[in-house]
Scaffold this motif. Structure first.
Motif, PDB file in Angstrom:
ATOM      1  N   ILE A 202       0.281   2.806  -0.824  1.00 39.39           N
ATOM      2  CA  ILE A 202      -0.582   2.031   0.053  1.00 39.39           C
ATOM      3  C   ILE A 202      -1.592   2.979   0.681  1.00 39.39           C
ATOM      4  O   ILE A 202      -1.222   4.042   1.178  1.00 39.39           O
ATOM      5  CB  ILE A 202       0.220   1.334   1.169  1.00 39.39           C
ATOM      6  CG1 ILE A 202       1.306   0.425   0.588  1.00 39.39           C
ATOM      7  CG2 ILE A 202      -0.717   0.556   2.089  1.00 39.39           C
ATOM      8  CD1 ILE A 202       0.791  -0.803  -0.091  1.00 39.39           C
ATOM      9  N   PHE A 203      -2.864   2.611   0.643  1.00 41.77           N
ATOM     10  CA  PHE A 203      -3.903   3.392   1.317  1.00 41.77           C
ATOM     11  C   PHE A 203      -4.730   2.445   2.166  1.00 41.77           C
ATOM     12  O   PHE A 203      -5.330   1.498   1.653  1.00 41.77           O
ATOM     13  CB  PHE A 203      -4.802   4.108   0.303  1.00 41.77           C
ATOM     14  CG  PHE A 203      -5.954   4.847   0.927  1.00 41.77           C
ATOM     15  CD1 PHE A 203      -5.729   5.963   1.712  1.00 41.77           C
ATOM     16  CD2 PHE A 203      -7.263   4.424   0.734  1.00 41.77           C
ATOM     17  CE1 PHE A 203      -6.776   6.646   2.303  1.00 41.77           C
ATOM     18  CE2 PHE A 203      -8.319   5.105   1.311  1.00 41.77           C
ATOM     19  CZ  PHE A 203      -8.079   6.219   2.098  1.00 41.77           C
ATOM     20  N   GLU A 204      -4.714   2.673   3.473  1.00 37.14           N
ATOM     21  CA  GLU A 204      -5.447   1.826   4.411  1.00 37.14           C
ATOM     22  C   GLU A 204      -5.159   0.344   4.162  1.00 37.14           C
ATOM     23  O   GLU A 204      -6.055  -0.490   4.048  1.00 37.14           O
ATOM     24  CB  GLU A 204      -6.947   2.109   4.331  1.00 37.14           C
ATOM     25  CG  GLU A 204      -7.337   3.522   4.750  1.00 37.14           C
ATOM     26  CD  GLU A 204      -8.836   3.773   4.677  1.00 37.14           C
ATOM     27  OE1 GLU A 204      -9.597   2.819   4.367  1.00 37.14           O
ATOM     28  OE2 GLU A 204      -9.264   4.911   4.931  1.00 37.14           O
ATOM     29  N   ASP A 205      -3.889   0.024   4.031  1.00 37.07           N
ATOM     30  CA  ASP A 205      -3.394  -1.348   3.850  1.00 37.07           C
ATOM     31  C   ASP A 205      -3.718  -1.949   2.483  1.00 37.07           C
ATOM     32  O   ASP A 205      -3.483  -3.146   2.264  1.00 37.07           O
ATOM     33  CB  ASP A 205      -3.912  -2.287   4.948  1.00 37.07           C
ATOM     34  CG  ASP A 205      -3.435  -1.869   6.333  1.00 37.07           C
ATOM     35  OD1 ASP A 205      -2.299  -1.374   6.429  1.00 37.07           O
ATOM     36  OD2 ASP A 205      -4.193  -2.040   7.303  1.00 37.07           O
ATOM     37  N   THR A 206      -4.233  -1.178   1.556  1.00 32.83           N
ATOM     38  CA  THR A 206      -4.523  -1.690   0.215  1.00 32.83           C
ATOM     39  C   THR A 206      -3.557  -1.067  -0.790  1.00 32.83           C
ATOM     40  O   THR A 206      -3.427   0.158  -0.848  1.00 32.83           O
ATOM     41  CB  THR A 206      -5.970  -1.367  -0.192  1.00 32.83           C
ATOM     42  OG1 THR A 206      -6.873  -2.000   0.708  1.00 32.83           O
ATOM     43  CG2 THR A 206      -6.259  -1.884  -1.601  1.00 32.83           C
ATOM     44  N   PRO A 207      -2.869  -1.881  -1.595  1.00 31.83           N
ATOM     45  CA  PRO A 207      -1.960  -1.330  -2.600  1.00 31.83           C
ATOM     46  C   PRO A 207      -2.729  -0.764  -3.790  1.00 31.83           C
ATOM     47  O   PRO A 207      -3.647  -1.398  -4.313  1.00 31.83           O
ATOM     48  CB  PRO A 207      -1.115  -2.535  -3.014  1.00 31.83           C
ATOM     49  CG  PRO A 207      -2.002  -3.720  -2.749  1.00 31.83           C
ATOM     50  CD  PRO A 207      -2.850  -3.362  -1.560  1.00 31.83           C
ATOM     51  N   LEU A 208      -2.353   0.428  -4.190  1.00 34.63           N
ATOM     52  CA  LEU A 208      -2.964   1.113  -5.320  1.00 34.63           C
ATOM     53  C   LEU A 208      -1.872   1.577  -6.271  1.00 34.63           C
ATOM     54  O   LEU A 208      -0.736   1.816  -5.862  1.00 34.63           O
ATOM     55  CB  LEU A 208      -3.752   2.348  -4.859  1.00 34.63           C
ATOM     56  CG  LEU A 208      -4.795   2.196  -3.756  1.00 34.63           C
ATOM     57  CD1 LEU A 208      -5.325   3.575  -3.360  1.00 34.63           C
ATOM     58  CD2 LEU A 208      -5.931   1.306  -4.218  1.00 34.63           C
TER      59      LEU A 208
END
Length: 283
Positions: free
Chosen positions: A67-73
């Motif tokens: 998770i990066f800044e609430d975005t799943p990657l």
């Protein structure tokens, strides 16, 4: 220190992509080294035989969900000592147009992962520089135009014998004289010599599923695909601030797909063009 912090942070995050039923969520350092708190095995009185060199396990995943800044990657790491990279298009110059078709023609035990990689026309043919198996199928495209590809500087991802590089198109034109084993041109560059592309805002209104590639100072290639819509700015920040990658290239958006045999992930969607394939080396 930042790289160490990132590695530790990745361990603590919950995986976002579905795992095969009945299998535990994989927990491993993103650099492929053993976890510091992994339980040690009891010593055996019987000497362990030296294993016969084989391809790395089909279940050993090069990709980790974070998770990066609430975005799943999903972050997939290619390491020169363990992987080779090639570009694919399709047999007899006819593009596969899907990862499903490519997967059906491939041995999954030999593939670490694959992604679509590079802009293409309506027939799935590359519109920019494209080299497969040291054969140049498309020359460098320096034309002006509209769309992501022409949001200059755009760039090229290429390599030979485990040396992988991301360069802006102008830098490639000025510095690369030998044809590489593989190459694909796309755009825009996300990070250029340690700075985010000047036309990319911090968090613009365009939010799509996107994928990209960058090469760090140790020569490892970092492939990232978002598992939810993401802005150019956030994706660029991930490369610059978290991965500390000085040059990163946007590969595609909205049609971004990943095949990861180790987790049985095989994305489907709109027809695609060029495919970058990360293969396992014999171990």
């Amino acid at each position: 220190m930042r790289a160490l912090a990132l590695s530790l942070a990745l361990l603590a995050l919950t995986a976002c992509e579905a795992q095969p039923e009945g299998e535990p969520v994989a927990r491993a350092r993103i650099d492929g080294q053993p976890m510091a708190n992994a339980p040690s095995q009891a010593p055996s009185a019987t000497p362990t035989p030296t294993p016969t060199p084989t391809l790395a396990s089909a279940r050993e995943s090069a990709c980790r969900s974070i998770i990066f800044e609430d975005t799943p990657l999903t972050h997939c790491l290619a390491v020169p000592s363990r992987h080779s990279i090639a570009m694919e298009l399709g047999p007899q110059g006819r593009p596969y147009r899907s990862l499903s078709s490519f997967a059906a023609a491939s041995d999954p035990a030999t593939i670490a992962f694959a992604m679509n990689a590079g802009m293409y026309d309506e027939e799935g043919l590359p519109i920019g520089y494209f080299v497969r198996d040291a054969e140049r199928l498309k020359t460098l495209n320096t034309a002006d135009g509209i769309g992501n590809f022409h949001m200059k500087p755009n760039g090229v991802f290429y390599g030979t014998d485990g040396e992988w590089v991301v360069r802006s198109t102008d830098s490639f034109l000025a510095n690369v004289t030998e044809r590489p084993q593989f190459g694909t041109q796309s755009g825009p560059m996300l990070v250029i010599d340690g700075a985010i592309h000047p036309e990319i805002s911090r968090d613009g209104p365009s939010r799509l599923v996107r994928n990209a590639v960058g090469v760090d100072d140790t020569g490892r290639a970092h492939f990232v695909i978002s598992n939810a819509p993401i802005s150019f700015g956030k994706l660029a920040r991930f490369y610059k601030d978290e991965l500390e990658v000085k040059n990163a290239l946007f590969l595609d958006g909205n049609v971004s797909l990943l095949w990861n045999p180790a987790t049985d992930r095989l994305d489907t969607g709109a027809p695609i063009g060029p495919i970058v394939v990360v293969k396992k080396k014999a171990s």
